[in-house]
Design an enzyme around this catalytic site. Structure first.
Site, mmCIF file in Angstrom:
data_model
loop_
_atom_site.group_PDB
_atom_site.id
_atom_site.type_symbol
_atom_site.label_atom_id
_atom_site.label_comp_id
_atom_site.label_asym_id
_atom_site.label_seq_id
_atom_site.Cartn_x
_atom_site.Cartn_y
_atom_site.Cartn_z
ATOM 1 N N GLU A 1 -22.016 7.517 -30.863
ATOM 2 C CA GLU A 1 -21.856 8.571 -31.874
ATOM 3 C C GLU A 1 -22.299 8.159 -33.282
ATOM 4 O O GLU A 1 -21.527 8.245 -34.234
ATOM 5 C CB GLU A 1 -20.403 9.061 -31.892
ATOM 6 C CG GLU A 1 -20.021 9.736 -30.584
ATOM 7 C CD GLU A 1 -18.509 9.982 -30.434
ATOM 8 O OE1 GLU A 1 -17.851 10.245 -31.445
ATOM 9 O OE2 GLU A 1 -18.019 9.910 -29.296
ATOM 10 N N ASN B 1 -24.928 6.403 -26.729
ATOM 11 C CA ASN B 1 -24.067 7.441 -26.166
ATOM 12 C C ASN B 1 -23.657 8.424 -27.264
ATOM 13 O O ASN B 1 -23.239 8.004 -28.348
ATOM 14 C CB ASN B 1 -22.815 6.749 -25.599
ATOM 15 C CG ASN B 1 -21.943 7.662 -24.775
ATOM 16 O OD1 ASN B 1 -22.431 8.391 -23.910
ATOM 17 N ND2 ASN B 1 -20.637 7.633 -25.022
ATOM 18 N N HIS C 1 -18.568 16.838 -23.359
ATOM 19 C CA HIS C 1 -17.225 17.411 -23.545
ATOM 20 C C HIS C 1 -17.426 18.905 -23.797
ATOM 21 O O HIS C 1 -18.015 19.300 -24.794
ATOM 22 C CB HIS C 1 -16.520 16.771 -24.742
ATOM 23 C CG HIS C 1 -16.203 15.331 -24.525
ATOM 24 N ND1 HIS C 1 -15.239 14.917 -23.637
ATOM 25 C CD2 HIS C 1 -16.729 14.201 -25.062
ATOM 26 C CE1 HIS C 1 -15.170 13.598 -23.644
ATOM 27 N NE2 HIS C 1 -16.082 13.130 -24.492
ATOM 28 N N GLU D 1 -19.177 11.427 -20.069
ATOM 29 C CA GLU D 1 -17.766 11.705 -20.385
ATOM 30 C C GLU D 1 -17.431 13.172 -20.144
ATOM 31 O O GLU D 1 -16.771 13.811 -20.966
ATOM 32 C CB GLU D 1 -17.457 11.395 -21.860
ATOM 33 C CG GLU D 1 -17.832 10.013 -22.310
ATOM 34 C CD GLU D 1 -17.449 9.722 -23.756
ATOM 35 O OE1 GLU D 1 -16.697 10.509 -24.371
ATOM 36 O OE2 GLU D 1 -17.908 8.701 -24.274
ATOM 37 N N ASP E 1 -15.860 16.648 -19.444
ATOM 38 C CA ASP E 1 -14.648 17.407 -19.145
ATOM 39 C C ASP E 1 -14.867 18.839 -19.603
ATOM 40 O O ASP E 1 -15.744 19.110 -20.432
ATOM 41 C CB ASP E 1 -13.369 16.782 -19.718
ATOM 42 C CG ASP E 1 -13.456 16.352 -21.163
ATOM 43 O OD1 ASP E 1 -14.308 16.877 -21.908
ATOM 44 O OD2 ASP E 1 -12.649 15.491 -21.565
HETATM 45 O O1 G3I Z 1 -2.830 2.211 -28.144
HETATM 46 C C1 G3I Z 1 -2.056 2.981 -29.074
HETATM 47 C C2 G3I Z 1 -0.587 2.832 -28.781
HETATM 48 O O2 G3I Z 1 -0.230 1.489 -29.019
HETATM 49 C C3 G3I Z 1 0.179 3.784 -29.699
HETATM 50 O O3 G3I Z 1 1.536 3.732 -29.367
HETATM 51 C C4 G3I Z 1 -0.309 5.215 -29.516
HETATM 52 C C5 G3I Z 1 0.392 6.195 -30.464
HETATM 53 O O4 G3I Z 1 -0.466 7.219 -30.857
HETATM 54 O O5 G3I Z 1 -1.678 5.257 -29.795
HETATM 55 C C6 G3I Z 1 -2.445 4.448 -28.916
HETATM 56 O O6 G3I Z 1 -3.787 4.550 -29.224
HETATM 57 C C7 G3I Z 1 -4.420 5.765 -28.895
HETATM 58 C C8 G3I Z 1 -5.510 5.483 -27.859
HETATM 59 O O7 G3I Z 1 -6.256 6.651 -27.617
HETATM 60 C C9 G3I Z 1 -4.956 4.964 -26.537
HETATM 61 O O8 G3I Z 1 -4.176 5.926 -25.913
HETATM 62 C C10 G3I Z 1 -5.007 6.357 -30.141
HETATM 63 O O9 G3I Z 1 -3.962 6.777 -31.014
HETATM 64 C C11 G3I Z 1 -5.893 7.532 -29.815
HETATM 65 O O10 G3I Z 1 -6.581 7.939 -30.992
HETATM 66 C C12 G3I Z 1 -6.917 7.118 -28.773
HETATM 67 O O11 G3I Z 1 -7.705 8.242 -28.471
HETATM 68 C C13 G3I Z 1 -8.907 7.972 -27.814
HETATM 69 C C14 G3I Z 1 -10.084 8.513 -28.632
HETATM 70 O O12 G3I Z 1 -11.280 8.298 -27.929
HETATM 71 C C15 G3I Z 1 -10.187 7.864 -29.996
HETATM 72 O O13 G3I Z 1 -11.191 8.457 -30.732
HETATM 73 C C16 G3I Z 1 -8.882 8.657 -26.463
HETATM 74 O O14 G3I Z 1 -7.879 8.056 -25.639
HETATM 75 C C17 G3I Z 1 -10.241 8.542 -25.790
HETATM 76 O O15 G3I Z 1 -10.270 9.355 -24.652
HETATM 77 C C18 G3I Z 1 -11.321 9.017 -26.741
HETATM 78 O O16 G3I Z 1 -12.560 8.833 -26.094
HETATM 79 C C19 G3I Z 1 -13.727 9.214 -26.832
HETATM 80 C C20 G3I Z 1 -14.836 8.273 -26.417
HETATM 81 O O17 G3I Z 1 -14.447 6.938 -26.592
HETATM 82 C C21 G3I Z 1 -16.123 8.571 -27.166
HETATM 83 N N1 G3I Z 1 -16.486 9.960 -27.042
HETATM 84 C C22 G3I Z 1 -15.445 10.929 -27.358
HETATM 85 C C23 G3I Z 1 -14.184 10.653 -26.556
HETATM 86 C C24 G3I Z 1 -13.134 11.686 -26.801
HETATM 87 O O18 G3I Z 1 -12.710 11.652 -28.143
#
Ligand code: G3I
Length: 298
Positions: A112, A153, A190, A220, A222
């Site tokens: 991105e 990506n 997405h 990715e 969905d």
């Molecule tokens: O690991 C911490 C945990 O310790 C904490 O307790 C919790 C509380 O909010 O947060 C956890 O981290 C989160 C992480 O996911 C793991 O679950 C983050 O807050 C959260 O922001 C993070 O979101 C991820 C997101 O990328 C971040 O931008 C999503 O799971 C993930 O699916 C998403 O994936 C992205 C791709 O990498 C790139 N393309 C877009 C896609 C969707 O946004």
């Protein structure tokens, strides 16, 4: 979903093993997870995940090495000179790729970097290094593992003629012209039942990628359900969106893989209520699933 959730759920593991041949770690390989402090690498979860996938004969897509999001604070807010950030970026790429050399053969090197208007997305790398950070990242990645397939990506690429699509194609064509080692483009896909790409739109964009001499992958996908109708109609809408993209991938010789962003609705990053995946929260296949399988096999 987090590796821990997956590793504690035997039914989900079985679902994965029986139906998928590839795995992308959703968060475990991102910079914030693997290098939370400068030079301090934490690969415990990533190691477990990679061992699991390898033991079961599943390929892994490495996601992701350089992205402006999910960075540790020390990278995001650091007082950097261009050279010092490049040095840390190089070390990060090298340590992560070298560790999994031979087991992870395909990486989203940069994620991105292009904004919706086709220009560069603001992030610490752009601010400190300039647009050339993308080129450096690919060169460092190639040096770390010369056999790995290196992908750019993006979320915005897809709609033909859209500034984001044109911006990605322009950047990548420029990298190719300069001889930068880049092998493919990941189309994240997405979507929702209301806003989605048709089969011919995806096919068109994939063709443009192929014309640049690159592979392409759906990385990715969905499909959030947000259209009106009966439950059956809504699932049918979702099935069709998946079908179009899967068929476009199947028809394009350079489309190397098709990945959904999660397995079951229960653990989607969009929340359970978006019901965006091909297995429901009880791990039952939704109408989209057999369609995807058929489309990819035909
Ligand atoms: O690991 C911490 C945990 O310790 C904490 O307790 C919790 C509380 O909010 O947060 C956890 O981290 C989160 C992480 O996911 C793991 O679950 C983050 O807050 C959260 O922001 C993070 O979101 C991820 C997101 O990328 C971040 O931008 C999503 O799971 C993930 O699916 C998403 O994936 C992205 C791709 O990498 C790139 N393309 C877009 C896609 C969707 O946004």
């Amino acid at each position: 979903m987090p590796w821990r959730t997956f590793s504690e759920d035997a039914r989900l593991q079985r679902l994965f093993r029986d139906n998928f041949d590839q795995l992308t770690p959703e968060n475990e390989l991102k910079w914030a997870n693997t290098e939370p402090l400068p030079g301090v690498f934490t690969f415990d979860e990533a190691d477990q995940l990679v061992s699991y996938a390898t033991a079961h004969g599943k390929r892994i897509r490495g996601h992701t090495l350089v992205w402006g999001n999910q960075l540790p604070k020390w990278v995001r807010d650091g007082h950097w000179s261009r050279d010092s950030l490049l040095l840390f970026m190089r070390e990060h790429i090298d340590r992560e790729m070298s560790r999994y050399r031979g087991r992870i053969n395909e990486w989203d090197v940069v994620n991105e970097a292009i904004a919706g208007n086709g220009g560069y997305e603001q992030n610490v790398f752009l601010r400190v290094i300039g647009p050339k950070y993308v080129e450096y990242a690919f060169r460092y990645a190639h040096a770390a593992d010369p056999d790995a397939k290196l992908y750019y990506n993006d979320m915005g690429i897809g709609l033909p003629g859209h500034p984001a699509t044109l911006g990605v194609l322009r950047m990548v064509a420029d990298l190719k012209r300069k001889g930068v080692p880049i092998h493919g483009i990941g189309i994240q896909a997405h979507m929702s039942t209301r806003y989605h790409l048709s089969q011919s739109q995806v096919a068109d964009t994939m063709r443009r990628v192929a014309e640049l001499g690159l592979d392409v992958a759906i990385t990715e996908m969905d499909v959030r359900i947000n259209s009106p109708g009966t439950p059956a109609q809504r699932l049918e809408d979702q099935r069709r969106v998946y079908e179009g993209v899967a068929r476009a991938c199947r028809a394009q010789p350079r489309c190397t893989s098709f990945t959904t962003w999660g397995i079951s609705d229960k653990h989607s990053w969009l929340g359970q209520s978006a019901v965006p995946l091909a297995f429901d929260s009880a791990y039952r296949a939704k109408p989209a699933w057999p369609t995807i399988v058929r489309a990819l096999r035909e």
